[in-house]
Design a protein around this motif. Structure first.
Motif, PDB file in Angstrom:
ATOM      1  N   ILE A 208       0.832  -1.204   0.000  1.00 23.48           N
ATOM      2  CA  ILE A 208       0.000   0.000   0.000  1.00 23.48           C
ATOM      3  C   ILE A 208       0.869   1.258   0.000  1.00 23.48           C
ATOM      4  N   ARG A 209       1.848   1.289   0.880  1.00 22.43           N
ATOM      5  CA  ARG A 209       2.658   2.504   0.973  1.00 22.43           C
ATOM      6  C   ARG A 209       3.512   2.715  -0.276  1.00 22.43           C
ATOM      7  N   HIS A 210       4.044   1.639  -0.805  1.00 15.74           N
ATOM      8  CA  HIS A 210       4.907   1.773  -1.983  1.00 15.74           C
ATOM      9  C   HIS A 210       4.117   2.330  -3.172  1.00 15.74           C
ATOM     10  N   TYR A 211       2.974   1.744  -3.463  1.00 23.08           N
ATOM     11  CA  TYR A 211       2.243   2.204  -4.653  1.00 23.08           C
ATOM     12  C   TYR A 211       1.528   3.532  -4.409  1.00 23.08           C
ATOM     13  N   THR A 212       1.212   3.813  -3.150  1.00 25.52           N
ATOM     14  CA  THR A 212       0.706   5.157  -2.850  1.00 25.52           C
ATOM     15  C   THR A 212       1.808   6.181  -3.119  1.00 25.52           C
TER      16      THR A 212
ATOM     17  N   LEU B 241       4.330   5.824  -5.159  1.00 24.51           N
ATOM     18  CA  LEU B 241       4.523   5.933  -6.616  1.00 24.51           C
ATOM     19  C   LEU B 241       3.461   6.835  -7.234  1.00 24.51           C
ATOM     20  N   SER B 242       2.231   6.669  -6.791  1.00 24.48           N
ATOM     21  CA  SER B 242       1.157   7.479  -7.383  1.00 24.48           C
ATOM     22  C   SER B 242       1.453   8.964  -7.168  1.00 24.48           C
ATOM     23  N   GLU B 243       2.041   9.269  -6.028  1.00 25.90           N
ATOM     24  CA  GLU B 243       2.314  10.679  -5.736  1.00 25.90           C
ATOM     25  C   GLU B 243       3.423  11.245  -6.625  1.00 25.90           C
TER      26      GLU B 243
END
Lengths: 477, 446, 446, 477
Positions: free
Chosen positions: A52-56, A58-60
């Motif tokens: 969750i934290r990694h792809y969140t 990345l999205s940012e």
């Protein structure tokens, strides 16, 4: 890297998944099959929180239409309505297997049929296939239809004519379909040069590929003459639907005497681009080409909707199933929401926004073609280049101002091209802000060209070395 | 409702700036003859409430997979999709972005694709992967065309154990590239290697195999590979199901030159067959790389030496090479690739393997029980992973299928659709023992 | 499954750092006598697939509002909720954040609350609002307690036209603050102003009115206000329905000192009554501000002069003033306030007004038609906004309700629940004419 | 402001909403009602795109658990599982009106009943109300139960004892319930001073409010003695459930002889904090207090679940309906997913993580109480303050390193307090990174205290003037 790779979070034995219990007894692998079992894979072992934290994170590091203006010419980056996303996630519309009995799918088939009818109405085409999964896929499908049509007529036609301002997919699709590509130059007004066309047309010509308005945003005023000329030599005229957002409700490819075309649901009909896909590229044809459409074709009788599989003249299939159905749901929701009059208003505002931008920018940037344009227009950064910073630099500098850049160096007919398409969903404040930023950059080039040439300065990474990337490819960890 | 942001007053202001009176003036260059003089014959727009109601009512005319017990596979698979995938891809920075042309504002998409490429390489054992293809069938078709370009030969061996839809698409694309296809007919659900030995010749450019094949069985990969590899020019294309590659040896081990397939099974829902996710990998070889269609992401450095990602090797692509491009592919299935990436990250080594094992054990449990019932036989019982052929004796398959539908069971893919006998039954990790036992019981009393 | 991130190896490493052998050693300070020696008698954890299946199966035992036609209101309202609200509040930076104690990393939440406060002030006409209360009833209860503190008087006039649930909660809180309540009985669904005149005296600290009241009617606000305002010490609390304040005059115009209410109607779903959204506003007056419970966001500047937002006036709150705080409220309904903020931004002036108008016109259409039917009567037909009392003649209300339930219609709130006759029927903008006509038809043939 | 206010996007006539057509004829407002119609409101007039972009931009100025560690002591900021969010959004579980017939709600009532049973099992309490909507609401409800209990027994007890380390809500709740608050000091080991307690207890005492482990993370080793002493004077002992994440599966308030307690579903059971709410604060009581619970109480007979409204001794209602049901759904999903053994493992790892952090930080920061602690611990920044930067500065400096700060200046018994609670969902890398950052800051204070004192430097706004905010309140636009 601002955010390390997911594999760098891996810790042996960490687990982010959950599966139900096996419940049944294990079956042994017989000796033959057990030879095929692998030792291991090297996937990351991470927790759900890590994922969750990694792809969140990345999205940012990304920029979407929800972040601001996305003025990519020919890409039609309009707002993607959230309600269409909700429609596409309704379980009884999405959790469907492609081989379920048609009787269990009458709701979805009704939606697809309505979408077909609406696309036909918008384009003045007679029959539609929804199977192609992208615009280029639709082009290829169209050219295979052209090919099959002439085979069926036992005419050997090997050549496809493409204007020099065309999207690169046009010649590539023609090649994939086995045609030779002949490029013709545009005239000084940015339109098809009728003489060049006349010269190119002959009995070997299978088709002319054209978008209208073209990639300069300019409407081909001799369009009826052009289609007539092509038809006169027995060839077909194909319409590249990438620019439909310029004419919906105002003009129809069918009325211009195009024989077939593709749509981009992810441009004209507001389905999200997903960072590069999925799209959807339905193809519309006039009646005489309908037999050649990919199979199956969606039909309706008194009682039900069904897939017509008996298509002896079909080019065959181009997709495993029926195309990008999930995208079609979104496009359907869009058309139903906006409605017929709304689509016309959409066109008007897309064109108004583009012309407003052009009007505000044309004094400070070179406008290579003075012709009236529709939903997009092309400027040249030549003047700025002479002052020390190229179109690429301008594009990168825009990123520092939290705005995406226009399409650059396309179409090829314009040097230092900046192709700008704002779409109808941008408001005047956003357009003004974009103008002011471009004018600021133009001023910066005069005052401090190095500032612009070294842009971007404030993004998570600065200008990346593309040459090195191609020279020593590092394509996986 | 529409999505026009400007008010009438603002529109007038803008028209004034342009020097026009009314908005229709913007369209005066369109010749009268081609102008649509009537309003589009499409109903007026509706509000969100009406839209959602309409969609829900229409949805009620469907019966979805979760409203019944489904054993349908045959190329589209009902695997577990972790809920976090939708939560993450619903981040608008991901799904409303364009192709990452401006790398510096698109590092999220680019890094995720790099991860996708890495994991696909890992699963397949290949050295190079692109950023995705439109679906499994078109990926296979492009692989065949690529193989023909590389080998400069136009004959393609196409076994009938390949998914029939893929074979159709391969042939459509092949008609463009003017390839010649030799159909190979299977016996007992797999291809006899000697058949390949017999058909392969100096004009053969490509041999295609599916792993596991359409019937769920594993071909004699080693043996066939040996035959193919005798002629170094022949390009060996393997179509693989990536979700089983946590369990099964990577296609690279059988000498595959190109590996393609459908990765919908990796964290993508069914969606009535689309959007799907084609993948395509090839050997780590410059010549192959130059022929690979589609986008590729590479790692590089910025001007300050910080690592970052870009679209690379774009000189293969249509927007630069135009008619000489390796393919016309432009829009691909980036968001689906992101879903697969999140899926593989979430499942990890053990999770992916467990999915494969559960599929194996559950499908074998079911097959064994059914095989013991009078009137039914599992054709490939010695050789299948998670899909098998059920033959019905003394009854019509279609009758069995129909009766079970009435009892909320979709038994599988009727092989009648491709002119064969039997039903292709698929069991994923999602099926519970209770569901399997219910099917067994129903079949028994049928 | 659990949500433990560390692996056994990592846990051992950490234990070693601490200097312990096994994890149980961490708990050795817990006396044996109070230790739970057996495993918790709670079933083993399940996977996501099982959870979703369990939840779906359990959901099937419900019948939701969208599976029938609902005219239920009475304090919880089925208004249109724009889909963008859920899309936005699902941004994890919003919903997984804590109370914005570190302002510099919480500007998103803080700015949104400032917007919320601004819009609540606009709707109510009041000068100060807090950041939200737990629900309408507890907000009303805290307003009464606040009024008593300010007036230093303990007598409270409580009309029976106030939502009965609110009256109960007000009394529970009042028992804590040791207040005295005088119930006022209505006639013809509103309170006779002379009753207030009669009951108000020098010990009266608070008078409460609901606008529109529980029966959907509007009290004689001006007249009552005049009576109350004769004694400057009396605090006038108005409970308002904010979704109707796009249409109706703001409570401030009637001299309200404190305005409270339930803002669930503003973009929040029903959720079986919670989480709801209490709001609370008061006059722009330092004395009132000091007594206002709950969090407040204020605009200020940073060290460089840039504007930003902080939690302010915290010296009123429990974490600083402890037993002397204006209230114990800590966790509030911040995410619901964000939903209301997005709702009000989306609807804007015209949208909110149109919602009110649609409610009015649709409910009046229905009321008129029913009133014309033999056997039915609308009690407050001259005075209601979107909720009215339906009286059934020659039949039991409960029978009518029951029969309509069988026909998938929830006619309304049975006033029997509070010992009265009739049914409280609510019509929102979501009800279609077809639905209204269906109800009329069914009532006619009942 | 990094992002302007939504009202600053407003343009008269811009529209972001859609409503269905009215369909029915308009009814006139009669003269009396028409007096009540307002002129206008001043809400923003913006498009849907404006709303989406504005709130997306605001979200990007926030920090959530999905962004990284959130070590707020006493707040239990653990990961909020996405699947719980999905459960809470199932239409047939959420789109329910509180006054629907119970027969239409048996699924939801079953869930609530299971949640009740599980909370009772975890706490060793006998009966549960789910009605309180937050922890403090649960405290107030509990104290009203205490009050009603003594009223019922016709005993007049006016005093509630609260340790000096207690949450501020404890004394505030006691006041709201009409009690006088008496604070007692902790002893040098950070625990209740038994002598001070003995001195405070008398026949006026209604209750002692206590959390265990207390806000220092320290377990009251004399807990049985404490509860016995309170019971001896006829008073009750209330358990503040804020720290349940320290003991679940290891100890139960009921076994410690607490009489009643509240839970925080948004702490212990992973429901999201929402930027400050909604939470949910169920109250559990021993059998003898069950009659006083708020009404209605959820019951079950052979055939169905139902709300028992006939509760003559009830304190009355504390919420319009049944409390924060949507939060209960999430907590139920969490408990079902994690299961009994998983809850115990959760506790173990929460405590392990906290002790690991403490062990790694205790050399560089003062540890005022050396006692063994559980899920959280309190450090003091006194040493650093002497070197030039206070705990507040350390907290602000942490923000520059993209990590949230601990709870500071609480509990009041510790000067320059930093109260740190990592929770079980953080992994060792994240903990190590947090430690290293704190050590770096500690070093920075020695080397360049101004750097720390002027933090934060890299946030969207720098340190905000709170004094000015309170002096000249600007509370709306």
């Amino acid at each position: 890297m601002e955010e390390k790779l997911i594999k760098d979070y891996s810790s042996p034995g960490r687990k982010g998944y959950s599966l139900p219990p096996l419940e049944v007894e294990e079956s042994e692998f017989n000796s033959e099959l057990s030879d095929y079992l692998r030792e291991d894979v090297q996937l990351p072992e991470v927790s759900e929180v890590d994922v969750i934290r990694h792809y969140t994170a990345l999205s940012e590091m990304n920029y979407g239409v929800d972040s601001g203006i996305y003025p990519l010419g020919s890409c039609t980056m309009k707002y993607n309505p959230k309600r269409n996303e909700r429609v596409a996630r309704i379980a009884a519309l999405s959790n469907l297997h492609p081989y379920q009995p048609e009787a269990q799918l009458q709701g979805s088939l009704e939606i697809l049929y309505q979408l077909k009818l609406d696309l036909a109405e918008i384009s003045a085409m007679d029959e539609i296939t929804l199977q192609p999964a992208s615009g280029a896929h639709g082009e290829f499908t169209s050219l295979m239809i052209v090919k099959k049509y002439f085979e069926d007529k036992e005419e050997k036609r090997t050549k496809v004519i493409v204007p020099d301002s065309a999207h690169g997919t046009n010649p590539a699709s023609a090649t994939m379909a086995g045609f030779e590509v002949m490029e013709i130059a545009s005239n000084e007004r940015g339109m098809v040069d009728l003489e060049a066309l006349a010269e190119a047309l002959d009995q070997d010509t299978a088709a002319l590929m054209l978008t209208n308005p073209n990639t300069l945003g300019i409407f081909e005023e001799d369009i009826l003459k052009i289609t007539e000329m092509v038809h006169e030599v027995g060839a077909l005229v194909y319409y590249d639907g990438a620019n439909m957002n310029a004419i919906m409700g105002y003009a129809k490819p069918g009325l211009m005497n195009f024989d077939l075309m593709h749509f981009n649901l992810h441009k004209t009909f507001s389905t999200p681009h997903g960072g590069g896909g999925p799209g959807s590229g339905p193809v519309g044809v006039k009646d005489f080409l309908a037999p050649y459409l990919p199979k199956p074709v969606l039909k309706k009788d008194e009682k039900k909707y069904y897939w017509d599989q008996k298509r002896p003249k079909s080019i065959g299939k181009v997709h495993s199933f029926y195309g990008n159905y999930g995208i079609m749901l979104r496009a359907w929701a869009y058309i139903k929401t906006v409605g017929g009059a709304g689509l016309k208003k959409t066109t008007e505002n897309a064109v108004l926004n583009a012309n407003y931008l052009k009007s505000r920018l044309k004094d400070d940037f070179e406008l290579p073609y003075a012709e009236d344009s529709l939903h997009e227009f092309v400027l040249s950064g030549s003047r700025q280049k002479a002052e020390g910073a190229s179109t690429l630099h301008i594009a990168k500098r825009l990123l520092d101002y939290d705005q995406y850049a226009p399409t650059i160096y396309f179409p090829l007919v314009v040097k230092e091209a900046m192709m700008i398409e704002p779409t109808e969903t941008e408001n005047i404040e956003t357009l003004d802000h974009f103008v002011e930023t471009l004018l600021t950059i133009s001023r910066e080039i005069k005052e401090d060209p190095e500032l612009v040439k070294n842009a971007p300065h404030s993004t998570t990474v600065r200008k990346l070395d593309e040459t090195e990337a191609a020279r020593n490819p590092n394509l996986h960890w | 409702m529409d999505y026009i942001s400007n008010t009438p007053a603002e529109r007038n202001k803008m028209l004034k700036e342009i020097g026009l009176e009314v908005v229709e003036d913007l369209f005066k260059m369109i010749p009268k003859e081609v102008k649509a003089d009537e309003q589009l014959n499409i109903e007026s727009g509706i509000s969100e409430l009406e839209l959602m109601r309409k969609a829900q009512l229409t949805a009620k005319k469907n019966k979805s997979i979760d409203q019944q017990i489904s054993f349908l596979g045959a190329g589209a698979y009902d695997h577990y999709v972790p809920g976090i995938i939708d939560a993450l891809i619903s981040r608008s920075e991901f799904y409303t972005a364009y192709t990452p042309y401006q790398a510096e504002l698109s590092q999220g998409t680019l890094e995720a694709i790099y991860e996708y490429q890495s994991m696909i390489c890992d699963l397949t054992g290949m050295g190079i992967t692109n950023a995705s293809m439109l679906d499994g069938a078109s990926a296979a078709a492009e692989a065949v065309a690529m193989g023909a370009r590389i080998s400069r030969r136009s004959k393609v061996l196409l076994p009938d154990t390949i998914n029939p839809a893929y074979r159709e698409v391969i042939k459509t694309y092949g008609a463009g590239a003017e390839l010649e296809f030799i159909n190979l007919n299977s016996e007992q659900e797999i291809i006899d290697p000697s058949l390949i030995e017999k058909e392969i010749d100096a004009s053969t450019g490509v041999v295609v195999l599916q792993y596991p094949n359409f019937y769920g069985s594993i071909e004699k990969m080693e043996e066939i590979s040996k035959i193919i590899k005798e002629d170094k020019k022949v390009v060996f294309v393997i179509i693989a199901n990536p979700i089983l590659l946590g369990l099964l040896k990577p296609p690279a081990e059988f000498g595959a030159d190109i590996v393609v397939g459908e990765a919908q099974s990796l964290g993508n829902g069914l969606n009535y067959g689309g959007p799907n996710l084609g993948f395509m990998a090839c050997k780590d070889d410059r010549k192959m790389l130059r022929q690979l269609p589609g986008r590729i992401v590479g790692k590089t450095k910025d001007v300050e030496g910080k690592e970052g990602f870009v679209l690379t090797l774009q000189t293969r692509e249509q927007h630069i090479r135009r008619e000489k491009a390796t393919s016309n592919i432009c829009t691909n299935e980036a968001l689906n690739a992101l879903m697969a990436t999140i899926y593989l990250s979430t499942m990890g080594n053990t999770g992916l393997r467990e999915v494969g094992e559960q599929c194996y054990h559950k499908s074998h449990y079911l097959a064994e029980k059914i095989d013991q019932l009078p009137g039914y036989e599992v054709a490939n019982k010695d050789n299948f992973i998670h899909e098998f052929i059920l033959k019905v004796k003394n009854k019509k398959s279609s009758e069995v299928l129909k009766k079970l539908i009435q009892q909320d069971i979709l038994l599988g893919f009727d092989l009648k659709r491709i002119g064969q006998e039997g039903i292709l039954v698929c069991v994923t990790e999602k099926r519970t023992k209770a569901e399997l036992d219910k099917l067994i019981e129903k079949l028994e009393v049928l």
